[in-house]
Write a protein that holds these residues in place. Structure first.
Motif, PDB file in Angstrom:
ATOM      1  N   GLY A  64       0.733  -1.051   0.115  1.00 47.77           N
ATOM      2  CA  GLY A  64      -0.139  -0.458  -0.127  1.00 47.77           C
ATOM      3  C   GLY A  64       0.630   1.013   0.125  1.00 47.77           C
ATOM      4  O   GLY A  64       0.343   2.329  -0.551  1.00 47.77           O
ATOM      5  N   PHE A  65       1.808   1.826   0.859  1.00 44.98           N
ATOM      6  CA  PHE A  65       2.509   2.138   0.621  1.00 44.98           C
ATOM      7  C   PHE A  65       3.598   2.840  -0.772  1.00 44.98           C
ATOM      8  O   PHE A  65       4.570   3.895  -0.372  1.00 44.98           O
ATOM      9  N   ALA A  66       3.465   1.912  -1.959  1.00 44.12           N
ATOM     10  CA  ALA A  66       3.950   1.683  -2.848  1.00 44.12           C
ATOM     11  C   ALA A  66       2.955   3.601  -3.837  1.00 44.12           C
ATOM     12  O   ALA A  66       3.915   3.280  -5.118  1.00 44.12           O
ATOM     13  N   HIS A  67       1.970   3.244  -2.913  1.00 43.52           N
ATOM     14  CA  HIS A  67       0.874   4.065  -3.809  1.00 43.52           C
ATOM     15  C   HIS A  67       0.627   5.668  -3.499  1.00 43.52           C
ATOM     16  O   HIS A  67       0.753   5.577  -1.902  1.00 43.52           O
ATOM     17  N   SER A  68       0.470   6.697  -3.745  1.00 42.84           N
ATOM     18  CA  SER A  68       0.596   8.056  -3.010  1.00 42.84           C
ATOM     19  C   SER A  68      -1.550   8.771  -3.424  1.00 42.84           C
ATOM     20  O   SER A  68      -1.379   9.337  -3.051  1.00 42.84           O
ATOM     21  N   TYR A  69      -2.636   7.647  -4.279  1.00 40.01           N
ATOM     22  CA  TYR A  69      -3.840   7.478  -4.823  1.00 40.01           C
ATOM     23  C   TYR A  69      -3.743   9.259  -5.776  1.00 40.01           C
ATOM     24  O   TYR A  69      -4.023  10.038  -5.085  1.00 40.01           O
ATOM     25  N   GLY A  70      -2.555   9.284  -6.065  1.00 40.07           N
ATOM     26  CA  GLY A  70      -2.812  10.626  -7.282  1.00 40.07           C
ATOM     27  C   GLY A  70      -1.995  11.838  -6.480  1.00 40.07           C
ATOM     28  O   GLY A  70      -1.935  13.038  -7.411  1.00 40.07           O
ATOM     29  N   LEU A  71      -1.498  11.606  -5.199  1.00 42.34           N
ATOM     30  CA  LEU A  71      -1.233  12.683  -4.258  1.00 42.34           C
ATOM     31  C   LEU A  71       0.020  13.373  -5.050  1.00 42.34           C
ATOM     32  O   LEU A  71       0.432  14.749  -5.088  1.00 42.34           O
ATOM     33  N   ILE A  79      -1.462  21.234  -6.957  1.00 41.76           N
ATOM     34  CA  ILE A  79      -3.575  21.145  -6.747  1.00 41.76           C
ATOM     35  C   ILE A  79      -3.057  21.029  -5.883  1.00 41.76           C
ATOM     36  O   ILE A  79      -3.564  21.437  -4.373  1.00 41.76           O
ATOM     37  N   VAL A  80      -1.831  20.783  -4.788  1.00 39.73           N
ATOM     38  CA  VAL A  80      -1.933  20.529  -3.489  1.00 39.73           C
ATOM     39  C   VAL A  80      -0.726  20.761  -3.206  1.00 39.73           C
ATOM     40  O   VAL A  80       0.321  20.565  -2.983  1.00 39.73           O
ATOM     41  N   PRO A  81      -0.432  22.380  -3.125  1.00 37.33           N
ATOM     42  CA  PRO A  81       1.057  22.861  -2.563  1.00 37.33           C
ATOM     43  C   PRO A  81       1.986  23.427  -0.652  1.00 37.33           C
ATOM     44  O   PRO A  81       2.507  23.324  -0.605  1.00 37.33           O
ATOM     45  N   ASN A  82       0.629  22.951  -0.171  1.00 41.98           N
ATOM     46  CA  ASN A  82       0.436  23.338   1.100  1.00 41.98           C
ATOM     47  C   ASN A  82      -0.077  21.719   1.805  1.00 41.98           C
ATOM     48  O   ASN A  82      -1.604  21.642   1.651  1.00 41.98           O
ATOM     49  N   PRO A  83       0.106  22.412   3.688  1.00 40.60           N
ATOM     50  CA  PRO A  83      -0.843  20.870   3.889  1.00 40.60           C
ATOM     51  C   PRO A  83      -2.301  21.209   4.134  1.00 40.60           C
ATOM     52  O   PRO A  83      -3.091  20.835   4.158  1.00 40.60           O
ATOM     53  N   GLU A  84      -2.852  22.651   3.958  1.00 46.55           N
ATOM     54  CA  GLU A  84      -4.110  23.147   4.217  1.00 46.55           C
ATOM     55  C   GLU A  84      -4.413  22.257   2.807  1.00 46.55           C
ATOM     56  O   GLU A  84      -6.364  21.529   2.977  1.00 46.55           O
ATOM     57  N   LEU A 252     -12.234  15.828 -11.182  1.00 47.61           N
ATOM     58  CA  LEU A 252     -10.919  15.667 -11.260  1.00 47.61           C
ATOM     59  C   LEU A 252      -9.355  15.454 -10.456  1.00 47.61           C
ATOM     60  O   LEU A 252      -8.288  15.196 -11.307  1.00 47.61           O
ATOM     61  N   LEU A 253      -9.537  14.875  -9.456  1.00 48.07           N
ATOM     62  CA  LEU A 253      -8.676  13.943  -8.230  1.00 48.07           C
ATOM     63  C   LEU A 253      -8.050  12.859  -9.928  1.00 48.07           C
ATOM     64  O   LEU A 253      -7.246  12.523  -9.757  1.00 48.07           O
ATOM     65  N   ASP A 254      -9.143  12.440 -10.088  1.00 48.97           N
ATOM     66  CA  ASP A 254      -8.907  10.884 -11.289  1.00 48.97           C
ATOM     67  C   ASP A 254      -7.580  11.252 -12.574  1.00 48.97           C
ATOM     68  O   ASP A 254      -7.211  10.545 -12.888  1.00 48.97           O
ATOM     69  N   THR A 255      -8.300  12.748 -12.888  1.00 54.22           N
ATOM     70  CA  THR A 255      -7.388  13.468 -13.603  1.00 54.22           C
ATOM     71  C   THR A 255      -6.225  13.682 -13.242  1.00 54.22           C
ATOM     72  O   THR A 255      -5.471  13.041 -14.305  1.00 54.22           O
ATOM     73  N   VAL A 256      -6.165  13.636 -12.576  1.00 53.69           N
ATOM     74  CA  VAL A 256      -4.268  14.107 -11.981  1.00 53.69           C
ATOM     75  C   VAL A 256      -4.426  12.711 -11.890  1.00 53.69           C
ATOM     76  O   VAL A 256      -3.125  12.440 -12.156  1.00 53.69           O
ATOM     77  N   GLN A 257      -4.290  12.046 -11.018  1.00 54.85           N
ATOM     78  CA  GLN A 257      -3.821  10.160 -10.752  1.00 54.85           C
ATOM     79  C   GLN A 257      -3.553   9.608 -12.216  1.00 54.85           C
ATOM     80  O   GLN A 257      -2.336   9.406 -12.122  1.00 54.85           O
ATOM     81  N   CYS A 259      -2.244  10.912 -15.269  1.00 55.13           N
ATOM     82  CA  CYS A 259      -1.286  11.806 -15.033  1.00 55.13           C
ATOM     83  C   CYS A 259       0.226  11.453 -14.644  1.00 55.13           C
ATOM     84  O   CYS A 259       0.934  11.830 -14.807  1.00 55.13           O
ATOM     85  N   HIS A 260      -0.063  10.375 -13.760  1.00 57.64           N
ATOM     86  CA  HIS A 260       0.675   9.914 -13.414  1.00 57.64           C
ATOM     87  C   HIS A 260       2.431   9.609 -13.982  1.00 57.64           C
ATOM     88  O   HIS A 260       3.371   9.811 -13.481  1.00 57.64           O
ATOM     89  N   ASP A 261       1.657   9.021 -14.160  1.00 60.55           N
ATOM     90  CA  ASP A 261       2.811   7.722 -15.542  1.00 60.55           C
ATOM     91  C   ASP A 261       3.102   8.854 -16.482  1.00 60.55           C
ATOM     92  O   ASP A 261       4.971   8.369 -17.300  1.00 60.55           O
ATOM     93  N   TYR A 262       3.268  10.025 -16.007  1.00 64.76           N
ATOM     94  CA  TYR A 262       3.654  11.235 -17.297  1.00 64.76           C
ATOM     95  C   TYR A 262       4.230  11.919 -16.364  1.00 64.76           C
ATOM     96  O   TYR A 262       5.318  13.109 -16.937  1.00 64.76           O
ATOM     97  N   LEU A 263       4.551  11.862 -15.090  1.00 62.63           N
ATOM     98  CA  LEU A 263       5.572  12.688 -14.445  1.00 62.63           C
ATOM     99  C   LEU A 263       6.948  12.405 -14.238  1.00 62.63           C
ATOM    100  O   LEU A 263       7.459  10.951 -14.913  1.00 62.63           O
ATOM    101  N   PHE A 264       8.190  13.199 -14.504  1.00 63.48           N
ATOM    102  CA  PHE A 264       9.344  13.078 -15.268  1.00 63.48           C
ATOM    103  C   PHE A 264      10.339  12.402 -14.369  1.00 63.48           C
ATOM    104  O   PHE A 264      10.936  11.231 -14.140  1.00 63.48           O
ATOM    105  N   SER A 265       9.828  12.929 -13.307  1.00 65.04           N
ATOM    106  CA  SER A 265      10.158  12.192 -11.970  1.00 65.04           C
ATOM    107  C   SER A 265       9.538  11.600 -11.103  1.00 65.04           C
ATOM    108  O   SER A 265       8.723  12.336 -10.848  1.00 65.04           O
ATOM    109  N   ARG A 266       9.586  10.435 -10.664  1.00 62.71           N
ATOM    110  CA  ARG A 266       8.021   9.889  -9.361  1.00 62.71           C
ATOM    111  C   ARG A 266       8.728   8.918  -8.130  1.00 62.71           C
ATOM    112  O   ARG A 266       9.801   7.807  -8.494  1.00 62.71           O
TER     113      ARG A 266
END
Length: 270
Positions: A64-71, A79-84, A252-257, A259-266
């Motif tokens: 489970g810890f290998a996944h971030s749920y799109g975070l 989209i998530v720049p801070n703790p709030e 929106l969250l589904d769409t962002v998740q 895009c995960h495969d397109y991240l340059f580094s992850r």
């Protein structure tokens, strides 16, 4: 849960468990509980609670810890720049998990058999249109089934399920349905099973946020505590729904998740 009267989920703490002491076990008899009860139902209830805690233990190697749920993708997209923003993201993720996946968890818990599992697994595979989420679900479900069939050897159905998953190409082994069935076979009621699934989702999401250095461990624990009341309302809103009612509430969250495969580094797989 314990209270001032020393009870555990309705089972008296003074009702001790029958313990077999063999000659090769070097225990001091004087250290054993004074009152020994042989009530099988009490023993089964307590064992069931131990199984529940083990299922929720982060040490259980289910991946489970290998996944971030799109975070991770949401952080890189600002989209998530801070703790709030993280707290809002977590609530939306729980809402989406409740509406989309809890119906499959509930169905698996109510009908823990291979025939029904194959059916709902196929439906869930068609429901998850996000390729990243689909692969993550299969990965986590396969790992959970492998661990459960190895750990809970007293339940032969789990071994049969794993053999079925190996032989049949039509079984994808999605996480939500597998989790519900395993909990059903372990004797957990539907409320506990669905609550546990939401808890694991929140736990893994905040763990990912900590490793992404978005928050620290103490702030993660504080956010988790604050969200519990909201999570309880989400649970009550979406629990015990049929799989026909499963729906996506956070596109929106589904769409962002996705895009995960397109991240340059992850750091995470999803």
């Amino acid at each position: 849960m314990s209270n001032v009267n020393g009870t555990v989920d309705g089972v008296s703490a003074n009702s001790a468990i029958a313990i077999d002491i063999t000659e090769d076990q070097h225990h001091d008899v004087d250290e054993l509980p004074v009152d020994i009860c042989e009530e099988t139902s009490s023993i089964s209830h307590i064992c069931s609670r131990w199984n529940l805690w083990q299922m929720l233990d982060s040490v259980l190697p289910t991946g489970g810890f290998a996944h971030s749920y799109g975070l991770e993708a949401a952080v890189q997209a600002q989209i998530v720049p801070n703790p709030e923003a993280l707290e809002a993201f977590a609530v939306n993720t729980l809402e989406n998990t409740g509406s989309l996946l809890l119906p499959f968890v509930y169905r698996g818990n109510r009908f823990p058999n291979i025939e029904d599992w194959i059916k709902i697994d196929q439906i869930l595979h068609a429901t998850l249109t996000n390729g990243v989420a689909r692969k993550a679900s299969i990965s986590q479900g396969s790992a959970l089934l492998r661990v459960a069939s190895t750990v809970f050897v007293e339940i032969p159905e789990l071994k049969h399920m794993r053999e079925c998953a190996r032989k049949r190409g039509i079984v994808h082994v999605h996480h939500a349905s597998v989790f519900g069935i395993i909990c059903g076979l372990l004797g957990f009621d539907s409320f506990t099973t669905q609550q546990a699934y939401l808890f694991m989702t929140l736990r893994d999401l905040l763990s990912a946020a900590t490793r992404l250095n978005l928050i620290g461990p103490l702030e993660s624990a504080s956010i988790q505590h604050r969200i519990f009341k909201v999570a309880d309302r989400i649970l009550k809103r979406h629990m015990n729904h049929s799989i026909e009612e499963a729906n996506q509430t956070a596109p929106l969250l589904d769409t962002v998740q996705g895009c995960h495969d397109y991240l340059f580094s992850r750091l995470f797989r999803s």
